[in-house]
Design a protein around this motif. Sequence first.
Motif, mmCIF file in Angstrom:
data_model
loop_
_atom_site.group_PDB
_atom_site.id
_atom_site.type_symbol
_atom_site.label_atom_id
_atom_site.label_comp_id
_atom_site.label_asym_id
_atom_site.label_seq_id
_atom_site.Cartn_x
_atom_site.Cartn_y
_atom_site.Cartn_z
ATOM 1 N N MET A 95 0.826 -1.211 0.000
ATOM 2 C CA MET A 95 0.000 0.000 0.000
ATOM 3 C C MET A 95 0.862 1.263 0.000
ATOM 4 O O MET A 95 0.511 2.265 -0.627
ATOM 5 N N LEU A 96 1.990 1.234 0.699
ATOM 6 C CA LEU A 96 2.883 2.393 0.697
ATOM 7 C C LEU A 96 3.444 2.639 -0.699
ATOM 8 O O LEU A 96 3.604 3.786 -1.129
ATOM 9 N N PHE A 97 3.753 1.565 -1.432
ATOM 10 C CA PHE A 97 4.260 1.713 -2.794
ATOM 11 C C PHE A 97 3.254 2.433 -3.684
ATOM 12 O O PHE A 97 3.624 3.211 -4.560
ATOM 13 N N HIS A 145 13.293 13.165 -0.123
ATOM 14 C CA HIS A 145 12.739 14.439 0.357
ATOM 15 C C HIS A 145 11.209 14.519 0.284
ATOM 16 O O HIS A 145 10.571 14.928 1.264
ATOM 17 N N PRO A 146 10.588 14.178 -0.843
ATOM 18 C CA PRO A 146 9.117 14.260 -0.851
ATOM 19 C C PRO A 146 8.459 13.349 0.166
ATOM 20 O O PRO A 146 7.458 13.727 0.800
ATOM 21 N N LEU A 349 10.901 3.078 1.413
ATOM 22 C CA LEU A 349 10.346 2.097 0.471
ATOM 23 C C LEU A 349 9.763 2.743 -0.790
ATOM 24 O O LEU A 349 10.148 2.380 -1.909
ATOM 25 N N PRO A 350 8.845 3.709 -0.680
ATOM 26 C CA PRO A 350 8.319 4.322 -1.913
ATOM 27 C C PRO A 350 9.383 5.076 -2.695
ATOM 28 O O PRO A 350 9.367 5.074 -3.928
ATOM 29 N N SER A 351 10.314 5.736 -2.004
ATOM 30 C CA SER A 351 11.365 6.458 -2.729
ATOM 31 C C SER A 351 12.272 5.490 -3.457
ATOM 32 O O SER A 351 12.739 5.779 -4.573
ATOM 33 N N GLY A 352 12.528 4.326 -2.854
ATOM 34 C CA GLY A 352 13.331 3.312 -3.546
ATOM 35 C C GLY A 352 12.648 2.817 -4.804
ATOM 36 O O GLY A 352 13.279 2.653 -5.850
#
Length: 500
Positions: A95-97, A145-146, A349-352
Amino acid sequence: MSNPKGSTQNRSVMYISSAIIVLFVIFGMFLPKEMGKVANASFAFLTTDFGWLYLLAVAFFTVFVYGIAFSRFGLIKLGKEGDKPEFTNFQWFSMLFGGGMGIGLVFWSVAEPMMHYLTPPMSEAGTPEAMRTAMRIMFFHWGIHPWVIFAIGGLALAYFQFRKDLPFLVSSAFYPLIGDRIYGPIGKAIDILAVFATVFGVATSLGLGSNQIATGLQYIWGIPATPTTVSIVIAVMTLLFTLATISGLHKAMQIAADIKIWLSIGFMVFIFLFGGTVLILNNFTDTLGAYLQNFVGQTFWMGNIEWLNGWTVFYWAWWIAWAPFVGQFVARVSKGRSIREFVLAVTLLPSGFSMVWLSIYGSAAFNLDKLSNGAIQEAVKTDYTTALFAMLQQLPLYSITAPLAILLIVACFVGAANSATYVLAMLTSNGDMDPGKKLRSFWGVIQGAFTIILILVGGGTAALAVLQTVSIVAAFPFMLIMIAMCFSIYKALVQEKPLG
Protein backbone atom coordinates in the motif's frame (compact mmCIF):
# COMPACT_ATOMS: atom_id res chain seq x y z
CA MET A 1 -9.80 15.89 23.98
CA SER A 2 -13.18 15.16 22.46
CA ASN A 3 -14.66 17.68 20.08
CA PRO A 4 -17.63 19.45 21.62
CA LYS A 5 -18.41 21.40 18.48
CA GLY A 6 -17.96 18.78 15.79
CA SER A 7 -21.02 19.52 13.72
CA THR A 8 -20.42 23.28 13.78
CA GLN A 9 -16.84 22.90 12.65
CA ASN A 10 -17.97 20.44 10.02
CA ARG A 11 -20.30 22.94 8.39
CA SER A 12 -18.11 26.01 8.74
CA VAL A 13 -14.95 24.43 7.27
CA MET A 14 -16.91 23.00 4.36
CA TYR A 15 -18.88 26.17 3.65
CA ILE A 16 -15.96 28.59 3.92
CA SER A 17 -13.44 26.52 1.94
CA SER A 18 -15.89 25.53 -0.79
CA ALA A 19 -17.24 29.08 -1.11
CA ILE A 20 -13.78 30.58 -1.56
CA ILE A 21 -12.80 27.92 -4.11
CA VAL A 22 -16.06 28.41 -6.03
CA LEU A 23 -15.37 32.16 -6.08
CA PHE A 24 -11.89 31.41 -7.40
CA VAL A 25 -13.40 29.29 -10.19
CA ILE A 26 -15.86 32.08 -11.09
CA PHE A 27 -13.03 34.62 -11.04
CA GLY A 28 -11.05 32.44 -13.43
CA MET A 29 -14.04 31.98 -15.75
CA PHE A 30 -14.84 35.65 -16.17
CA LEU A 31 -11.46 37.31 -15.57
CA PRO A 32 -8.87 34.75 -16.70
CA LYS A 33 -6.18 37.30 -17.62
CA GLU A 34 -6.48 39.06 -14.28
CA MET A 35 -6.28 35.77 -12.41
CA GLY A 36 -3.16 34.86 -14.37
CA LYS A 37 -1.58 38.21 -13.49
CA VAL A 38 -2.33 37.77 -9.78
CA ALA A 39 -0.95 34.22 -9.79
CA ASN A 40 2.21 35.23 -11.64
CA ALA A 41 2.82 38.23 -9.38
CA SER A 42 2.41 36.04 -6.29
CA PHE A 43 4.70 33.41 -7.80
CA ALA A 44 7.40 35.97 -8.60
CA PHE A 45 7.26 37.40 -5.08
CA LEU A 46 7.41 34.03 -3.32
CA THR A 47 10.15 32.47 -5.45
CA THR A 48 12.32 35.60 -5.58
CA ASP A 49 12.11 36.45 -1.88
CA PHE A 50 11.30 33.10 -0.27
CA GLY A 51 12.65 30.37 -2.54
CA TRP A 52 15.36 29.76 0.04
CA LEU A 53 12.68 29.09 2.66
CA TYR A 54 11.23 26.16 0.71
CA LEU A 55 14.70 24.58 0.62
CA LEU A 56 15.45 25.21 4.30
CA ALA A 57 12.00 23.99 5.34
CA VAL A 58 12.39 20.65 3.56
CA ALA A 59 15.91 20.29 5.00
CA PHE A 60 14.45 20.92 8.46
CA PHE A 61 11.69 18.36 7.85
CA THR A 62 14.33 15.78 6.91
CA VAL A 63 16.41 16.34 10.05
CA PHE A 64 13.32 16.43 12.23
CA VAL A 65 11.64 13.26 11.01
CA TYR A 66 14.80 11.12 11.19
CA GLY A 67 15.77 12.70 14.51
CA ILE A 68 12.41 11.65 15.94
CA ALA A 69 12.67 8.16 14.42
CA PHE A 70 16.10 7.38 15.86
CA SER A 71 15.48 8.99 19.25
CA ARG A 72 13.70 7.34 22.18
CA PHE A 73 10.45 8.59 20.64
CA GLY A 74 10.89 6.13 17.78
CA LEU A 75 9.53 3.32 19.95
CA ILE A 76 6.22 5.10 20.59
CA LYS A 77 3.30 3.39 18.92
CA LEU A 78 0.87 5.10 16.54
CA GLY A 79 -2.05 3.83 18.56
CA LYS A 80 -2.76 2.53 22.04
CA GLU A 81 -0.15 0.29 23.67
CA GLY A 82 -2.21 -2.82 22.98
CA ASP A 83 -2.96 -2.01 19.34
CA LYS A 84 -1.57 -4.32 16.70
CA PRO A 85 -0.94 -3.41 13.04
CA GLU A 86 -4.06 -3.83 10.95
CA PHE A 87 -2.11 -5.12 7.94
CA THR A 88 0.73 -7.59 7.46
CA ASN A 89 4.13 -6.20 6.53
CA PHE A 90 3.65 -7.28 2.92
CA GLN A 91 0.21 -5.64 2.67
CA TRP A 92 1.51 -2.50 4.35
CA PHE A 93 4.55 -2.24 2.08
CA SER A 94 2.36 -2.80 -0.99
CA MET A 95 0.00 0.00 0.00
CA LEU A 96 2.88 2.39 0.70
CA PHE A 97 4.26 1.71 -2.79
CA GLY A 98 0.95 2.76 -4.31
CA GLY A 99 0.38 5.70 -1.98
CA GLY A 100 1.12 8.57 -4.32
CA MET A 101 2.88 10.10 -7.31
CA GLY A 102 1.27 7.85 -9.95
CA ILE A 103 0.45 10.53 -12.52
CA GLY A 104 3.62 12.48 -11.80
CA LEU A 105 5.94 9.52 -12.30
CA VAL A 106 4.29 8.59 -15.58
CA PHE A 107 4.41 12.20 -16.80
CA TRP A 108 7.92 13.24 -15.79
CA SER A 109 9.97 10.00 -15.94
CA VAL A 110 11.01 10.62 -19.57
CA ALA A 111 10.40 14.34 -19.97
CA GLU A 112 12.31 15.61 -16.94
CA PRO A 113 15.69 13.90 -17.43
CA MET A 114 15.65 14.86 -21.10
CA MET A 115 14.87 18.48 -20.22
CA HIS A 116 17.71 18.59 -17.68
CA TYR A 117 20.00 17.04 -20.31
CA LEU A 118 19.10 19.76 -22.83
CA THR A 119 19.26 22.64 -20.33
CA PRO A 120 21.28 21.48 -17.31
CA PRO A 121 21.58 23.74 -14.28
CA MET A 122 25.27 23.10 -13.65
CA SER A 123 27.04 21.52 -16.64
CA GLU A 124 27.34 21.70 -20.44
CA ALA A 125 24.25 20.52 -22.32
CA GLY A 126 24.21 17.32 -24.33
CA THR A 127 27.24 15.72 -22.68
CA PRO A 128 27.63 12.43 -20.75
CA GLU A 129 28.08 14.54 -17.61
CA ALA A 130 24.79 16.33 -18.37
CA MET A 131 23.07 12.93 -18.56
CA ARG A 132 24.52 11.88 -15.19
CA THR A 133 23.47 15.20 -13.66
CA ALA A 134 19.97 14.86 -15.11
CA MET A 135 19.48 11.43 -13.57
CA ARG A 136 20.85 12.55 -10.20
CA ILE A 137 18.46 15.53 -10.16
CA MET A 138 15.56 13.18 -10.92
CA PHE A 139 16.47 11.02 -7.92
CA PHE A 140 16.70 14.16 -5.79
CA HIS A 141 13.26 15.47 -6.81
CA TRP A 142 11.48 12.11 -6.51
CA GLY A 143 13.51 10.40 -3.78
CA ILE A 144 13.62 10.74 -0.02
CA HIS A 145 12.74 14.44 0.36
CA PRO A 146 9.12 14.26 -0.85
CA TRP A 147 8.40 11.23 1.30
CA VAL A 148 9.88 13.01 4.32
CA ILE A 149 7.22 15.69 3.76
CA PHE A 150 4.49 13.06 3.48
CA ALA A 151 5.81 11.28 6.58
CA ILE A 152 5.39 14.41 8.70
CA GLY A 153 1.80 14.86 7.55
CA GLY A 154 1.05 11.19 8.11
CA LEU A 155 2.81 11.09 11.49
CA ALA A 156 0.77 14.02 12.80
CA LEU A 157 -2.54 12.53 11.64
CA ALA A 158 -1.79 9.00 12.85
CA TYR A 159 -0.37 10.01 16.24
CA PHE A 160 -3.14 12.39 17.28
CA GLN A 161 -5.95 10.23 15.87
CA PHE A 162 -4.89 6.75 16.94
CA ARG A 163 -3.04 7.58 20.16
CA LYS A 164 -4.82 10.72 21.40
CA ASP A 165 -8.34 10.09 19.97
CA LEU A 166 -8.53 13.49 18.29
CA PRO A 167 -10.39 14.08 14.99
CA PHE A 168 -8.60 12.91 11.84
CA LEU A 169 -7.80 16.52 10.89
CA VAL A 170 -4.64 18.55 10.37
CA SER A 171 -5.75 20.96 13.09
CA SER A 172 -5.61 18.14 15.67
CA ALA A 173 -1.82 18.15 15.38
CA PHE A 174 -1.80 21.55 17.09
CA TYR A 175 -3.52 20.47 20.30
CA PRO A 176 -0.26 20.59 22.30
CA LEU A 177 0.22 24.23 21.22
CA ILE A 178 -3.30 25.70 21.34
CA GLY A 179 -5.40 23.15 23.22
CA ASP A 180 -9.15 23.26 22.70
CA ARG A 181 -8.77 26.21 20.34
CA ILE A 182 -8.30 23.61 17.59
CA TYR A 183 -12.12 23.48 17.68
CA GLY A 184 -12.40 27.24 17.17
CA PRO A 185 -11.45 29.74 14.44
CA ILE A 186 -7.73 28.92 14.58
CA GLY A 187 -8.34 25.21 14.02
CA LYS A 188 -10.83 25.95 11.26
CA ALA A 189 -8.30 28.19 9.52
CA ILE A 190 -5.69 25.42 9.64
CA ASP A 191 -8.09 22.89 8.12
CA ILE A 192 -9.16 25.36 5.44
CA LEU A 193 -5.51 25.91 4.48
CA ALA A 194 -5.14 22.12 4.27
CA VAL A 195 -8.12 22.02 1.89
CA PHE A 196 -6.58 24.73 -0.29
CA ALA A 197 -3.21 22.98 -0.40
CA THR A 198 -4.87 19.70 -1.39
CA VAL A 199 -7.07 21.30 -4.07
CA PHE A 200 -4.17 23.13 -5.72
CA GLY A 201 -1.72 20.24 -5.42
CA VAL A 202 -4.10 17.65 -6.86
CA ALA A 203 -5.25 20.06 -9.59
CA THR A 204 -1.63 20.16 -10.76
CA SER A 205 -1.54 16.37 -10.99
CA LEU A 206 -4.87 16.21 -12.79
CA GLY A 207 -3.67 18.91 -15.18
CA LEU A 208 -0.52 16.93 -15.93
CA GLY A 209 -2.48 13.73 -16.50
CA SER A 210 -5.13 15.31 -18.71
CA ASN A 211 -2.50 17.10 -20.81
CA GLN A 212 -0.61 13.86 -21.30
CA ILE A 213 -3.79 12.01 -22.31
CA ALA A 214 -4.66 14.74 -24.82
CA THR A 215 -1.18 14.96 -26.35
CA GLY A 216 -1.06 11.17 -26.42
CA LEU A 217 -4.29 11.11 -28.43
CA GLN A 218 -2.73 13.62 -30.80
CA TYR A 219 0.57 11.76 -31.03
CA ILE A 220 -1.11 8.41 -31.73
CA TRP A 221 -4.27 9.28 -33.66
CA GLY A 222 -3.87 12.93 -34.67
CA ILE A 223 -6.63 14.34 -32.45
CA PRO A 224 -5.63 18.00 -31.80
CA ALA A 225 -4.50 18.53 -28.19
CA THR A 226 -6.16 21.92 -27.70
CA PRO A 227 -7.12 23.36 -24.29
CA THR A 228 -10.70 22.41 -25.21
CA THR A 229 -9.66 18.79 -25.76
CA VAL A 230 -7.84 18.75 -22.42
CA SER A 231 -10.90 20.22 -20.72
CA ILE A 232 -13.15 17.58 -22.30
CA VAL A 233 -10.82 14.86 -21.01
CA ILE A 234 -11.06 16.29 -17.49
CA ALA A 235 -14.83 16.67 -17.73
CA VAL A 236 -15.35 13.08 -18.92
CA MET A 237 -13.06 11.66 -16.24
CA THR A 238 -14.76 13.77 -13.55
CA LEU A 239 -18.21 12.65 -14.74
CA LEU A 240 -17.22 8.98 -14.70
CA PHE A 241 -15.69 9.24 -11.26
CA THR A 242 -18.61 11.20 -9.82
CA LEU A 243 -21.15 8.72 -11.19
CA ALA A 244 -19.16 5.87 -9.73
CA THR A 245 -19.06 7.61 -6.36
CA ILE A 246 -22.81 8.33 -6.31
CA SER A 247 -23.67 4.79 -7.42
CA GLY A 248 -21.28 3.22 -4.95
CA LEU A 249 -19.41 1.38 -7.67
CA HIS A 250 -16.42 0.56 -5.52
CA LYS A 251 -15.56 -2.35 -7.81
CA ALA A 252 -14.87 0.15 -10.59
CA MET A 253 -12.39 1.97 -8.38
CA GLN A 254 -10.72 -1.31 -7.45
CA ILE A 255 -10.48 -2.28 -11.12
CA ALA A 256 -8.79 1.07 -11.86
CA ALA A 257 -6.31 0.44 -9.03
CA ASP A 258 -5.55 -3.07 -10.31
CA ILE A 259 -5.06 -1.77 -13.87
CA LYS A 260 -2.66 0.87 -12.57
CA ILE A 261 -0.57 -1.65 -10.62
CA TRP A 262 -0.33 -4.31 -13.32
CA LEU A 263 0.26 -1.87 -16.17
CA SER A 264 2.95 -0.11 -14.13
CA ILE A 265 4.74 -3.40 -13.50
CA GLY A 266 4.25 -4.49 -17.11
CA PHE A 267 5.70 -1.27 -18.53
CA MET A 268 8.68 -1.38 -16.16
CA VAL A 269 9.53 -4.95 -17.16
CA PHE A 270 8.96 -4.26 -20.87
CA ILE A 271 11.12 -1.12 -20.95
CA PHE A 272 13.79 -2.78 -18.80
CA LEU A 273 14.07 -5.70 -21.24
CA PHE A 274 13.94 -3.73 -24.50
CA GLY A 275 15.26 -0.30 -23.52
CA GLY A 276 18.86 -1.28 -22.80
CA THR A 277 19.08 -3.58 -19.77
CA VAL A 278 22.81 -3.22 -19.06
CA LEU A 279 22.75 0.57 -19.49
CA ILE A 280 19.76 0.81 -17.12
CA LEU A 281 21.56 -1.23 -14.46
CA ASN A 282 24.76 0.76 -14.89
CA ASN A 283 22.91 4.08 -14.65
CA PHE A 284 20.95 3.00 -11.60
CA THR A 285 24.14 2.05 -9.75
CA ASP A 286 26.00 5.21 -10.78
CA THR A 287 23.05 7.54 -10.09
CA LEU A 288 22.29 6.04 -6.68
CA GLY A 289 25.90 6.60 -5.63
CA ALA A 290 25.92 10.18 -6.94
CA TYR A 291 22.58 10.89 -5.25
CA LEU A 292 23.78 9.67 -1.85
CA GLN A 293 27.14 11.42 -2.21
CA ASN A 294 25.51 14.78 -3.03
CA PHE A 295 22.49 14.45 -0.73
CA VAL A 296 23.36 17.27 1.68
CA GLY A 297 24.90 19.62 -0.87
CA GLN A 298 21.99 19.26 -3.30
CA THR A 299 19.50 19.88 -0.48
CA PHE A 300 20.91 23.37 0.10
CA TRP A 301 22.16 24.18 -3.42
CA MET A 302 21.08 27.57 -4.80
CA GLY A 303 23.61 28.02 -7.58
CA ASN A 304 21.00 28.70 -10.29
CA ILE A 305 18.03 30.60 -8.84
CA GLU A 306 15.97 30.77 -12.03
CA TRP A 307 16.32 27.03 -12.62
CA LEU A 308 15.52 26.25 -8.97
CA ASN A 309 12.30 28.27 -9.09
CA GLY A 310 11.08 26.26 -12.07
CA TRP A 311 12.09 22.87 -10.72
CA THR A 312 13.12 22.24 -7.11
CA VAL A 313 11.01 25.01 -5.53
CA PHE A 314 8.03 23.87 -7.60
CA TYR A 315 8.53 20.26 -6.55
CA TRP A 316 8.92 21.07 -2.85
CA ALA A 317 5.77 23.21 -2.99
CA TRP A 318 3.94 20.47 -4.87
CA TRP A 319 4.89 17.83 -2.30
CA ILE A 320 3.94 20.16 0.56
CA ALA A 321 0.54 20.66 -1.09
CA TRP A 322 0.20 16.86 -1.25
CA ALA A 323 1.10 16.38 2.45
CA PRO A 324 -2.52 16.29 3.73
CA PHE A 325 -3.49 14.07 0.79
CA VAL A 326 -0.76 11.41 0.95
CA GLY A 327 -0.31 11.87 4.70
CA GLN A 328 -3.93 10.88 5.26
CA PHE A 329 -3.42 7.70 3.25
CA VAL A 330 -0.18 6.55 4.90
CA ALA A 331 -1.62 7.38 8.33
CA ARG A 332 -4.75 5.29 7.84
CA VAL A 333 -2.81 2.15 6.90
CA SER A 334 -0.17 2.53 9.64
CA LYS A 335 -2.15 2.18 12.86
CA GLY A 336 -0.26 0.06 15.39
CA ARG A 337 3.18 0.72 13.92
CA SER A 338 5.96 2.36 15.89
CA ILE A 339 7.10 5.84 14.86
CA ARG A 340 10.47 4.39 13.80
CA GLU A 341 8.82 1.72 11.65
CA PHE A 342 6.54 4.31 10.14
CA VAL A 343 9.25 6.83 9.26
CA LEU A 344 11.68 4.33 7.79
CA ALA A 345 9.03 2.51 5.76
CA VAL A 346 7.28 5.65 4.47
CA THR A 347 10.47 7.50 3.50
CA LEU A 348 12.62 4.66 2.14
CA LEU A 349 10.35 2.10 0.47
CA PRO A 350 8.32 4.32 -1.91
CA SER A 351 11.37 6.46 -2.73
CA GLY A 352 13.33 3.31 -3.55
CA PHE A 353 10.56 2.20 -5.90
CA SER A 354 10.55 5.65 -7.52
CA MET A 355 14.29 5.46 -8.12
CA VAL A 356 13.98 2.07 -9.82
CA TRP A 357 11.12 3.42 -11.98
CA LEU A 358 13.06 6.56 -12.93
CA SER A 359 16.22 4.60 -13.72
CA ILE A 360 14.34 2.33 -16.10
CA TYR A 361 12.42 5.07 -17.92
CA GLY A 362 15.14 7.73 -17.89
CA SER A 363 18.01 5.46 -18.89
CA ALA A 364 15.95 3.83 -21.64
CA ALA A 365 15.04 7.28 -22.95
CA PHE A 366 18.70 8.30 -23.24
CA ASN A 367 19.62 4.98 -24.85
CA LEU A 368 16.79 5.06 -27.39
CA ASP A 369 17.38 8.74 -28.11
CA LYS A 370 20.95 7.94 -29.11
CA LEU A 371 19.87 5.00 -31.27
CA SER A 372 17.21 7.13 -32.99
CA ASN A 373 19.57 10.08 -33.65
CA GLY A 374 17.83 12.41 -31.22
CA ALA A 375 14.16 11.62 -31.92
CA ILE A 376 13.15 11.86 -28.27
CA GLN A 377 15.07 15.12 -27.81
CA GLU A 378 13.21 16.65 -30.73
CA ALA A 379 9.85 15.52 -29.35
CA VAL A 380 10.66 17.07 -25.96
CA LYS A 381 11.75 20.34 -27.58
CA THR A 382 8.46 20.48 -29.51
CA ASP A 383 6.14 19.44 -26.65
CA TYR A 384 7.52 17.74 -23.54
CA THR A 385 4.13 16.23 -22.70
CA THR A 386 4.69 13.77 -25.60
CA ALA A 387 8.01 12.45 -24.21
CA LEU A 388 6.63 9.10 -23.03
CA PHE A 389 5.01 8.35 -26.39
CA ALA A 390 8.12 9.41 -28.29
CA MET A 391 10.12 6.87 -26.28
CA LEU A 392 7.56 4.07 -26.73
CA GLN A 393 7.64 4.74 -30.47
CA GLN A 394 11.27 3.56 -30.49
CA LEU A 395 10.35 0.24 -28.86
CA PRO A 396 8.60 -2.86 -30.27
CA LEU A 397 4.80 -3.21 -30.22
CA TYR A 398 4.16 0.54 -30.29
CA SER A 399 0.64 0.05 -31.66
CA ILE A 400 -0.15 -1.88 -28.46
CA THR A 401 1.95 -0.05 -25.86
CA ALA A 402 0.82 3.47 -26.84
CA PRO A 403 -2.90 2.84 -26.17
CA LEU A 404 -1.95 0.94 -23.01
CA ALA A 405 0.03 4.00 -21.88
CA ILE A 406 -3.14 6.08 -22.30
CA LEU A 407 -4.98 3.49 -20.20
CA LEU A 408 -2.28 3.67 -17.51
CA ILE A 409 -2.57 7.46 -17.33
CA VAL A 410 -6.37 7.20 -17.13
CA ALA A 411 -6.08 4.67 -14.28
CA CYS A 412 -3.67 6.99 -12.43
CA PHE A 413 -6.04 9.90 -13.07
CA VAL A 414 -9.04 8.03 -11.65
CA GLY A 415 -7.05 6.83 -8.64
CA ALA A 416 -5.83 10.34 -7.84
CA ALA A 417 -9.31 11.84 -8.25
CA ASN A 418 -10.85 9.14 -6.08
CA SER A 419 -8.34 9.60 -3.27
CA ALA A 420 -8.35 13.39 -3.48
CA THR A 421 -12.12 13.76 -3.24
CA TYR A 422 -12.14 11.32 -0.33
CA VAL A 423 -9.53 13.35 1.55
CA LEU A 424 -11.26 16.67 0.80
CA ALA A 425 -14.56 15.22 2.02
CA MET A 426 -12.86 14.01 5.19
CA LEU A 427 -11.21 17.39 5.82
CA THR A 428 -14.57 19.15 5.47
CA SER A 429 -16.61 16.71 7.58
CA ASN A 430 -14.77 17.02 10.88
CA GLY A 431 -12.40 14.18 10.07
CA ASP A 432 -15.08 11.59 9.32
CA MET A 433 -13.09 8.59 8.05
CA ASP A 434 -16.09 7.47 5.97
CA PRO A 435 -17.48 10.72 4.48
CA GLY A 436 -20.80 10.72 2.65
CA LYS A 437 -21.13 10.13 -1.08
CA LYS A 438 -22.76 13.51 -1.72
CA LEU A 439 -19.85 15.36 -0.16
CA ARG A 440 -17.32 13.27 -2.11
CA SER A 441 -19.26 13.94 -5.30
CA PHE A 442 -19.32 17.66 -4.57
CA TRP A 443 -15.54 17.78 -4.22
CA GLY A 444 -15.12 15.66 -7.35
CA VAL A 445 -17.07 18.22 -9.39
CA ILE A 446 -15.20 21.12 -7.77
CA GLN A 447 -11.83 19.51 -8.53
CA GLY A 448 -12.78 18.95 -12.16
CA ALA A 449 -14.13 22.48 -12.64
CA PHE A 450 -11.13 24.00 -10.88
CA THR A 451 -8.64 22.16 -13.06
CA ILE A 452 -10.54 23.01 -16.26
CA ILE A 453 -10.48 26.71 -15.37
CA LEU A 454 -6.72 26.62 -14.82
CA ILE A 455 -6.23 24.81 -18.13
CA LEU A 456 -8.34 27.35 -20.01
CA VAL A 457 -6.56 30.26 -18.34
CA GLY A 458 -3.14 28.92 -19.31
CA GLY A 459 -3.95 27.46 -22.71
CA GLY A 460 -2.04 24.46 -24.10
CA THR A 461 1.31 23.54 -22.55
CA ALA A 462 1.40 26.95 -20.87
CA ALA A 463 -1.39 25.72 -18.62
CA LEU A 464 1.11 23.51 -16.85
CA ALA A 465 3.10 26.61 -15.93
CA VAL A 466 -0.09 28.13 -14.48
CA LEU A 467 -0.70 24.96 -12.47
CA GLN A 468 2.88 25.03 -11.17
CA THR A 469 2.48 28.68 -10.25
CA VAL A 470 -0.69 28.22 -8.21
CA SER A 471 0.79 25.15 -6.48
CA ILE A 472 3.75 27.16 -5.20
CA VAL A 473 1.49 30.01 -4.05
CA ALA A 474 -1.03 27.73 -2.32
CA ALA A 475 1.65 25.64 -0.61
CA PHE A 476 3.44 28.58 1.00
CA PRO A 477 1.07 29.09 3.98
CA PHE A 478 0.80 25.33 4.48
CA MET A 479 4.60 25.09 4.61
CA LEU A 480 4.50 27.43 7.62
CA ILE A 481 1.75 25.26 9.11
CA MET A 482 3.98 22.18 8.72
CA ILE A 483 6.92 23.87 10.42
CA ALA A 484 4.71 24.68 13.41
CA MET A 485 3.33 21.12 13.24
CA CYS A 486 6.81 19.71 13.86
CA PHE A 487 7.17 21.69 17.09
CA SER A 488 3.72 20.56 18.18
CA ILE A 489 4.53 16.91 17.51
CA TYR A 490 7.74 17.26 19.53
CA LYS A 491 5.93 18.90 22.43
CA ALA A 492 3.43 16.03 22.52
CA LEU A 493 6.15 13.38 22.37
CA VAL A 494 8.20 14.79 25.26
CA GLN A 495 5.09 14.49 27.44
CA GLU A 496 4.93 10.74 26.78
CA LYS A 497 5.94 8.47 29.64
CA PRO A 498 9.40 6.89 29.12
CA LEU A 499 9.10 3.46 27.52
CA GLY A 500 10.59 0.34 28.95
